[in-house]
Design a protein around this motif. Structure first.
Motif, PDB file in Angstrom:
ATOM      1  N   MET A  47     -44.274 -24.208   2.604  1.00 51.82           N
ATOM      2  CA  MET A  47     -43.443 -23.052   2.260  1.00 51.82           C
ATOM      3  C   MET A  47     -41.979 -23.461   2.146  1.00 51.82           C
ATOM      4  O   MET A  47     -41.283 -23.088   1.189  1.00 51.82           O
ATOM      5  CB  MET A  47     -43.602 -21.953   3.305  1.00 51.82           C
ATOM      6  CG  MET A  47     -42.727 -20.729   3.068  1.00 51.82           C
ATOM      7  SD  MET A  47     -42.964 -19.431   4.320  1.00 51.82           S
ATOM      8  CE  MET A  47     -42.155 -20.168   5.751  1.00 51.82           C
ATOM      9  N   ILE A  48     -41.504 -24.242   3.110  1.00 53.28           N
ATOM     10  CA  ILE A  48     -40.103 -24.683   3.098  1.00 53.28           C
ATOM     11  C   ILE A  48     -39.845 -25.599   1.901  1.00 53.28           C
ATOM     12  O   ILE A  48     -38.834 -25.462   1.199  1.00 53.28           O
ATOM     13  CB  ILE A  48     -39.756 -25.391   4.421  1.00 53.28           C
ATOM     14  CG1 ILE A  48     -39.830 -24.408   5.594  1.00 53.28           C
ATOM     15  CG2 ILE A  48     -38.367 -26.017   4.354  1.00 53.28           C
ATOM     16  CD1 ILE A  48     -39.814 -25.064   6.954  1.00 53.28           C
ATOM     17  N   LYS A  49     -40.752 -26.530   1.655  1.00 54.85           N
ATOM     18  CA  LYS A  49     -40.570 -27.471   0.541  1.00 54.85           C
ATOM     19  C   LYS A  49     -40.570 -26.752  -0.807  1.00 54.85           C
ATOM     20  O   LYS A  49     -39.728 -27.015  -1.671  1.00 54.85           O
ATOM     21  CB  LYS A  49     -41.665 -28.534   0.572  1.00 54.85           C
ATOM     22  CG  LYS A  49     -41.511 -29.570   1.672  1.00 54.85           C
ATOM     23  CD  LYS A  49     -42.500 -30.706   1.486  1.00 54.85           C
ATOM     24  CE  LYS A  49     -42.186 -31.862   2.423  1.00 54.85           C
ATOM     25  NZ  LYS A  49     -42.945 -33.075   2.093  1.00 54.85           N
ATOM     26  N   PRO A 109     -35.642 -33.033   5.570  1.00 54.37           N
ATOM     27  CA  PRO A 109     -34.455 -33.393   4.783  1.00 54.37           C
ATOM     28  C   PRO A 109     -34.535 -32.819   3.374  1.00 54.37           C
ATOM     29  O   PRO A 109     -35.630 -32.634   2.817  1.00 54.37           O
ATOM     30  CB  PRO A 109     -34.517 -34.931   4.747  1.00 54.37           C
ATOM     31  CG  PRO A 109     -35.394 -35.313   5.890  1.00 54.37           C
ATOM     32  CD  PRO A 109     -36.379 -34.195   6.046  1.00 54.37           C
ATOM     33  N   VAL A 110     -33.380 -32.543   2.795  1.00 53.45           N
ATOM     34  CA  VAL A 110     -33.336 -31.971   1.445  1.00 53.45           C
ATOM     35  C   VAL A 110     -34.077 -32.861   0.454  1.00 53.45           C
ATOM     36  O   VAL A 110     -34.772 -32.380  -0.445  1.00 53.45           O
ATOM     37  CB  VAL A 110     -31.868 -31.756   1.001  1.00 53.45           C
ATOM     38  CG1 VAL A 110     -31.810 -31.334  -0.466  1.00 53.45           C
ATOM     39  CG2 VAL A 110     -31.207 -30.698   1.880  1.00 53.45           C
ATOM     40  N   GLY A 111     -33.951 -34.175   0.637  1.00 56.04           N
ATOM     41  CA  GLY A 111     -34.617 -35.103  -0.272  1.00 56.04           C
ATOM     42  C   GLY A 111     -36.130 -35.020  -0.231  1.00 56.04           C
ATOM     43  O   GLY A 111     -36.813 -35.466  -1.158  1.00 56.04           O
ATOM     44  N   GLU A 165     -34.429 -19.306   6.997  1.00 58.22           N
ATOM     45  CA  GLU A 165     -32.979 -19.318   7.202  1.00 58.22           C
ATOM     46  C   GLU A 165     -32.539 -20.432   8.145  1.00 58.22           C
ATOM     47  O   GLU A 165     -31.441 -20.968   8.009  1.00 58.22           O
ATOM     48  CB  GLU A 165     -32.517 -17.965   7.760  1.00 58.22           C
ATOM     49  CG  GLU A 165     -32.459 -16.866   6.724  1.00 58.22           C
ATOM     50  CD  GLU A 165     -31.858 -15.582   7.270  1.00 58.22           C
ATOM     51  OE1 GLU A 165     -31.434 -14.742   6.447  1.00 58.22           O
ATOM     52  OE2 GLU A 165     -31.824 -15.401   8.512  1.00 58.22           O
ATOM     53  N   ASN A 166     -33.405 -20.774   9.103  1.00 58.87           N
ATOM     54  CA  ASN A 166     -33.025 -21.790  10.091  1.00 58.87           C
ATOM     55  C   ASN A 166     -34.266 -22.584  10.513  1.00 58.87           C
ATOM     56  O   ASN A 166     -34.724 -22.487  11.650  1.00 58.87           O
ATOM     57  CB  ASN A 166     -32.381 -21.128  11.308  1.00 58.87           C
ATOM     58  CG  ASN A 166     -31.673 -22.135  12.200  1.00 58.87           C
ATOM     59  OD1 ASN A 166     -31.764 -23.349  11.995  1.00 58.87           O
ATOM     60  ND2 ASN A 166     -30.979 -21.643  13.206  1.00 58.87           N
ATOM     61  N   PRO A 167     -34.825 -23.409   9.597  1.00 56.82           N
ATOM     62  CA  PRO A 167     -36.074 -24.112   9.913  1.00 56.82           C
ATOM     63  C   PRO A 167     -35.957 -25.067  11.093  1.00 56.82           C
ATOM     64  O   PRO A 167     -36.898 -25.236  11.867  1.00 56.82           O
ATOM     65  CB  PRO A 167     -36.408 -24.861   8.618  1.00 56.82           C
ATOM     66  CG  PRO A 167     -35.131 -24.902   7.843  1.00 56.82           C
ATOM     67  CD  PRO A 167     -34.369 -23.685   8.225  1.00 56.82           C
TER      68      PRO A 167
END
Length: 333
Positions: free
Chosen positions: A106-108, A259-261, A249-251
């Motif tokens: 979900m986050i990715k 990481p964003v990458g 909002e705050n994983p």
């Protein structure tokens, strides 16, 4: 007679010896060799000492999440003092905080689409928190389909989609277009707000329907989603949204340090306006340097190998990612 008694005694002794023997064999087979138990215990203690202060121990911890006193959704305060409300949120936050594979994905996936969904919501004067409906409806999967044949990011039924201006036929299903589907969802959300006057009820009605929620509120003589008795799915619905909001909002607060990458990204696109029928989308894709697979990846609303254009026009996205433009070199040789 004496001979018979003697034979019976002998057989009894043999049976007794056999029982003792079998019991002894079972004990010997199960018992560890001398010294193994002691050595095993010593090895366990040695390993524990060796692993102290390292990160080699697998992290199988389950998160216990404290429940806040209140939350907000679309600027509306939700107080969680009532035991029922606290437990309903507690359930959903723990399910998502500990359902690691689903929440990681979900986050990715959210990283690919959240910004564009937010833009559409803002343009249509819908609170940004409604993007979390997509998280619980489809987990940000463009091709998601429910057992009721609701489709796409917003899980729209065919009739609802057509009611709010989306095209659904054998060649095109705009429910699978994340941007157009969000535009249609915004129209529904505004209609629901006109009926209920608060955004929490609007969100709940997205699951049970406007008439369904209105009927239950009237039957139970209450005017709040948090005071009405509903079926299990709808009763959980608002709290699933709130749990998704809290985590997205705050994983890191919930142990999801991604990481964003490592999150999925959206490439830059060329947009091709289509005003004439395309007889073969495979050839169309190759003409633009990509595979048919890549074409369908970013245009999941295309359902067939061709696209008939009558009085309308379409916009097809062509990925500019060099890794997905690998047919360009073949075509230019």
């Amino acid at each position: 007679m004496n001979t018979l008694k003697t034979q019976v005694r002998v057989q009894f002794v043999i049976i007794l010896l056999l029982v003792f023997y079998l019991g002894w064999r079972e004990f010997v087979d199960e018992a560890p060799p001398s010294g193994v138990k002691e050595a095993s215990m010593e090895n366990d203690e040695s390993r524990k000492e060796e692993m102290k202060g390292t990160n080699k121990l697998p992290n199988y911890q389950a998160f216990i999440v404290p429940t806040p006193e209140e939350l907000t959704f679309a600027g509306e305060k939700i107080v969680l003092k009532e035991p029922d409300l606290r437990e309903r949120f507690d359930r959903e936050i723990h399910v998502n905080a500990n359902w690691h594979s689903n929440t990681i994905l979900m986050i990715k996936r959210s990283h690919r689409w959240m910004a564009q969904i937010s833009e559409v919501l803002k343009k249509n004067n819908v609170p940004d928190d409604f993007k979390y409906i997509v998280a619980i409806e489809s987990n940000f999967e463009e091709n998601a389909r429910s057992h009721r044949n609701a489709v796409g990011f917003w899980q729209l039924l065919e009739g609802t989609a057509e009611q709010y201006g989306l095209e659904v036929n054998n060649e095109v299903d705009e429910r699978r277009d994340p941007v157009k589907a969000t535009e249609a969802a915004c129209k529904y959300l505004h209609d629901a707000y006109d009926k209920f006057g608060d955004w929490t009820s609007v969100a709940a009605s997205y699951n049970v329907g406007m008439r369904g929620l209105e009927r239950r509120l009237d039957e139970q003589k209450v005017d709040s989603y948090f005071d009405v008795l509903l079926n299990d799915e709808t009763s959980r619905y608002m709290f699933r949204i709130l749990a998704a909001k809290a985590i997205l909002e705050n994983p890191g607060l919930y142990g999801f340090n991604i990481p964003v990458g490592e999150r999925y990204r959206q490439p830059e696109f060329d947009t091709v306006k289509v005003e004439e029928t395309i007889p073969d989308l495979v050839d169309f894709a190759h003409k633009h340097g990509i595979t048919y697979k890549t074409l369908k990846r970013y245009n999941p609303w295309l359902r067939d190998r061709d696209l008939t254009v009558k009085n309308n026009t379409y916009e097809i996205l062509i990925s500019k990612d060099p890794l997905e433009q690998h047919l360009v070199q073949k075509l230019t040789k």
